[in-house]
Design an enzyme around this catalytic site. Structure first.
Site, mmCIF file in Angstrom:
data_model
loop_
_atom_site.group_PDB
_atom_site.id
_atom_site.type_symbol
_atom_site.label_atom_id
_atom_site.label_comp_id
_atom_site.label_asym_id
_atom_site.label_seq_id
_atom_site.Cartn_x
_atom_site.Cartn_y
_atom_site.Cartn_z
ATOM 1 N N ASN A 9 0.870 -1.099 -0.116
ATOM 2 C CA ASN A 9 0.052 -0.018 0.202
ATOM 3 C C ASN A 9 1.169 1.376 0.016
ATOM 4 O OD1 ASN A 9 -1.808 2.035 0.479
ATOM 5 N ND2 ASN A 9 -2.418 1.481 2.505
ATOM 6 N N TRP A 10 1.014 1.985 -1.122
ATOM 7 C CA TRP A 10 1.812 2.967 -1.242
ATOM 8 C C TRP A 10 1.435 4.347 -0.782
ATOM 9 C CZ3 TRP A 10 4.397 2.913 -6.878
ATOM 10 C CH2 TRP A 10 5.043 1.762 -7.158
ATOM 11 N N LYS A 11 0.098 4.506 -0.404
ATOM 12 C CA LYS A 11 -0.515 5.518 0.346
ATOM 13 C C LYS A 11 -0.065 6.922 -0.763
ATOM 14 C CE LYS A 11 -0.147 3.185 4.650
ATOM 15 N NZ LYS A 11 0.236 3.196 6.297
ATOM 16 N N HIS A 95 -9.184 1.141 5.103
ATOM 17 C CA HIS A 95 -7.712 1.156 5.870
ATOM 18 C C HIS A 95 -8.135 2.392 6.970
ATOM 19 C CE1 HIS A 95 -3.801 2.451 6.678
ATOM 20 N NE2 HIS A 95 -3.417 1.462 6.028
ATOM 21 N N GLU A 97 -6.379 4.902 8.124
ATOM 22 C CA GLU A 97 -6.264 6.179 7.805
ATOM 23 C C GLU A 97 -7.454 6.981 6.973
ATOM 24 O OE1 GLU A 97 -2.650 5.589 5.524
ATOM 25 O OE2 GLU A 97 -1.613 4.872 7.269
ATOM 26 N N GLU A 167 -4.891 -4.858 10.525
ATOM 27 C CA GLU A 167 -3.714 -3.837 10.731
ATOM 28 C C GLU A 167 -3.990 -2.959 12.162
ATOM 29 O OE1 GLU A 167 -1.937 -2.613 6.706
ATOM 30 O OE2 GLU A 167 -3.725 -1.295 6.924
ATOM 31 N N GLY A 173 2.849 2.461 10.763
ATOM 32 C CA GLY A 173 3.701 3.547 10.533
ATOM 33 C C GLY A 173 4.598 3.781 11.830
ATOM 34 N N SER A 213 3.941 -2.074 10.334
ATOM 35 C CA SER A 213 5.271 -2.145 10.443
ATOM 36 C C SER A 213 6.089 -3.491 10.188
ATOM 37 C CB SER A 213 5.836 -1.541 11.990
ATOM 38 O OG SER A 213 5.324 -0.394 12.100
ATOM 39 N N GLY A 234 3.247 -1.006 4.100
ATOM 40 C CA GLY A 234 3.079 0.477 3.929
ATOM 41 C C GLY A 234 4.420 0.740 3.453
ATOM 42 N N GLY A 235 5.314 1.430 4.571
ATOM 43 C CA GLY A 235 6.537 2.142 4.159
ATOM 44 C C GLY A 235 7.573 1.273 3.489
HETATM 45 P P1 13P Z 1 3.411 0.492 7.637
HETATM 46 O O1 13P Z 1 3.999 -0.887 7.165
HETATM 47 O O2 13P Z 1 4.442 1.762 7.082
HETATM 48 O O3 13P Z 1 3.461 0.516 9.221
HETATM 49 O O4 13P Z 1 1.820 0.582 7.024
HETATM 50 C C1 13P Z 1 1.066 -0.429 7.219
HETATM 51 C C2 13P Z 1 -0.296 0.068 6.458
HETATM 52 O O5 13P Z 1 -0.871 0.444 6.751
HETATM 53 C C3 13P Z 1 -0.446 -0.854 5.034
HETATM 54 O O6 13P Z 1 -1.720 -0.559 4.949
#
Ligand code: 13P
Length: 250
Positions: A9-11, A95, A97, A167, A173, A213, A234-235
């Site tokens: 997930n590149w956000k 998600h 967010e 999640e 994050g 993470s 994510g990251g």
């Molecule tokens: P991180 O891997 O950056 O913690 O993000 C997880 C995430 O929100 C994937 O959707």
């Protein structure tokens, strides 16, 4: 046998040039390296190019969100039909967010799930508790309610188009990941909840990803747990080496 999946997930990261560059690298690096399904979710503006770059690759493309309506006066929104028209067949919904910053409720998510499934799309349905829920030992009931209110109205037949992503919000994050035991405990609970609401076969066949993470140094021990079928990253999905290392860990 349920599928192993690693999804990135590149956000809101990577412009067009950066998206093309990362995808070209991933395509080269990941070819033939795994049996797992690999999914990437760049931002809306880069989905069409992502499809083009990945045309001759096994990596598939997902959107990070979509609107629940077919079409109409919804300025700034994107419909399932628009995604399908550029060959995007998977969408991330729910998600944390989106829930936290854009006010997406279980009720709204249920409508989005319906719209996606009606268009024969695959839904990566995200959910997870906040830190205060875990501290007060309410994490199981929070997760159960998110599933029941946002997803459990779907028919048994629709489950083949659903991937779950647990999640925990406190792990996203933050660099703080759920322990493999915490992930396994929740994934087993999720499977049990599905088996009670539907049946054992559906519970056994749905892929449940862990997100929060996941990094090259912790992926292997998390993925080794029997009810963890992969990750939503994510990251660490924004860098070729780290995403490839996570894919190799599955
Ligand atoms: P991180 O891997 O950056 O913690 O993000 C997880 C995430 O929100 C994937 O959707």
């Amino acid at each position: 046998m349920r599928k192993k999946i690693v999804a990135g997930n590149w956000k809101m990261n990577k412009n067009l040039a950066e998206t093309k560059a990362l995808l070209s690298e991933l395509k080269t690096k990941l070819t033939g390296s795994t049996d797992a399904e690999i999914i990437v979710a760049p931002t809306f503006t880069n989905l069409h190019s992502a499809i083009e770059v990945l045309e001759d690759s096994a990596i598939t493309v997902a959107a990070q969100n979509m609107h629940q309506a077919k079409n109409g006066a919804f300025t700034g929104e994107i419909s399932a039909d628009m995604l399908k028209s550029i060959e995007v067949k998977t969408v991330i919904l729910g998600h944390s967010e989106r829930r936290a910053y854009f006010g997406e409720t279980d009720k709204l998510l249920a409508e989005k799930v319906n719209a996606a499934l009606e268009h024969n799309m695959t839904v990566i349905f995200c959910f997870g508790e906040e830190l205060q829920d875990r501290k007060s030992n309410n994490h199981f009931s929070v997760v159960e309610n998110q599933l029941k209110n946002g997803l459990f109205h779907i028919s048994s037949g629709d489950w083949k188009n659903v991937i779950l992503a647990y999640e925990p919000v406190w792990a996203i994050g933050t660099g703080e990941t759920a322990s493999p035991e915490q992930a396994q405990e929740m994934h087993a609970f999720i499977r049990k909840t599905i088996s009670e609401a539907y049946d054992q076969q559906i519970a056994d066949e749905v892929s449940i990803l862990y997100g929060g993470s996941v990094k090259p140094n912790n992926a292997e021990e998390i993925f080794a747990k029997s009810d963890v079928d992969g990750g939503l990253i994510g990251g660490a999905a924004l860098d070729t080496e780290s995403f490839a290392a996570i894919v190799e860990a599955i």
